[in-house]
Design an enzyme around this catalytic site. Structure first.
Site, PDB file in Angstrom:
ATOM      1  N   ASP A  10      10.186  12.216  -1.537  1.00 22.98           N
ATOM      2  CA  ASP A  10      10.057  11.494  -0.275  1.00 22.98           C
ATOM      3  C   ASP A  10      11.231  11.877   0.617  1.00 22.98           C
ATOM      4  OD1 ASP A  10       8.005  10.303  -1.633  1.00 22.98           O
ATOM      5  OD2 ASP A  10       8.782   8.260  -1.519  1.00 22.98           O
ATOM      6  N   ASP A 131      -3.382   2.377   0.310  1.00 20.59           N
ATOM      7  CA  ASP A 131      -2.197   1.571   0.016  1.00 20.59           C
ATOM      8  C   ASP A 131      -2.623   0.116   0.061  1.00 20.59           C
ATOM      9  OD1 ASP A 131      -0.785   3.943  -0.051  1.00 20.59           O
ATOM     10  OD2 ASP A 131      -0.243   3.836   2.062  1.00 20.59           O
TER      11      ASP A 131
END
Length: 242
Positions: A10, A131
């Site tokens: 990330d 998500d």
């Protein structure tokens, strides 16, 4: 049957970081994204999950850096790009950079017609990130709500979506174990492949996910568990390939 593992890198402000529950401001800095990605490749990774957090949160982008990672490592590993892909320009940039697969976030579900069009055009080069908080989708960097999970899946299944990346946002980065029930619910409702993401903290979590292989859960993203040293990628791959 083996489980495919995707170590995550990330990227925020040019650095490799990990967030807790996807919250901006909760990051821990792990240094150079290229070095992190190279570490996982050297340890045997066949896929890398590469996330542009600035693009996801709308605070800029790390596009040039991600492109450089693909340039240097793309001949050794498949790269799945994620973060802020919500229009033709951002999708084309990821594919042109050499991504093997691009993860469209739930933000793109604000434009379902576009999402259906790119699924039709690019097939299995496009995955959709779901998500989830409960049975509700969280969109735009997990700050907003994006609608019902199963209604959205029905639309995406009809559009021909070939893969979902399913994250329980309450568990991501928390080392609290994956939401096996959620993964099972999603897999039982679709013919698409499912990638598990969020909460994996021990090797037994991978064993539990492997039990869902017959339902179509064929892969898992590893983040904080690797960076925090809960286990090594070599140990995880041994379980995944057993």
């Amino acid at each position: 049957m083996s489980l495919t593992l995707l170590p995550a890198v990330d990227v925020r402000d040019g650095k490799a970081v990990r967030l807790r529950q996807g919250e901006s401001g909760s990051e821990t800095d792990y240094g150079s994204p290229l070095d992190a990605a190279r570490t996982w490749v050297d340890a045997g990774a066949q896929w890398i999950h590469l996330v542009d957090l600035d693009a996801a949160f709308g605070t800029g982008d790390n596009r040039a850096q991600l492109r450089e990672i693909v340039r240097q490592l793309g001949d050794k590993v498949n790269i799945e790009m994620s973060g802020g892909v919500r229009d033709d320009a951002s999708l084309d940039a990821a594919l042109d950079a050499g991504a093997a697969r691009v993860n469209i976030g739930t933000a793109a579900l604000e434009n379902p017609e576009w999402t259906a069009r790119v699924i039709d055009k690019y097939g299995d080069k496009v995955a959709v990130g779901l998500d989830v908080r409960g049975h509700t989708l969280a969109a735009r960097g997990w700050v907003k709500e994006g609608g019902g999970l199963f209604e959205t899946m029905r639309f995406l299944d009809d559009a021909g979506c070939s893969r979902y990346v399913v994250t329980d946002v309450t568990r991501d980065g928390m080392m609290s174990g994956p939401n096996i029930d959620l993964l099972r619910e999603v897999a039982e409702r679709t013919d698409a492949r499912v990638t598990a993401s969020g909460g994996i903290s021990k090797l037994d979590d991978l064993r539990a996910i492997k039990e869902l292989l017959p339902l179509g859960v064929d892969s898992a993203i590893l983040g904080k568990s690797l960076y925090a040293g809960a286990f090594t990628l070599e140990e995880a791959l041994a379980v995944a390939n057993a």
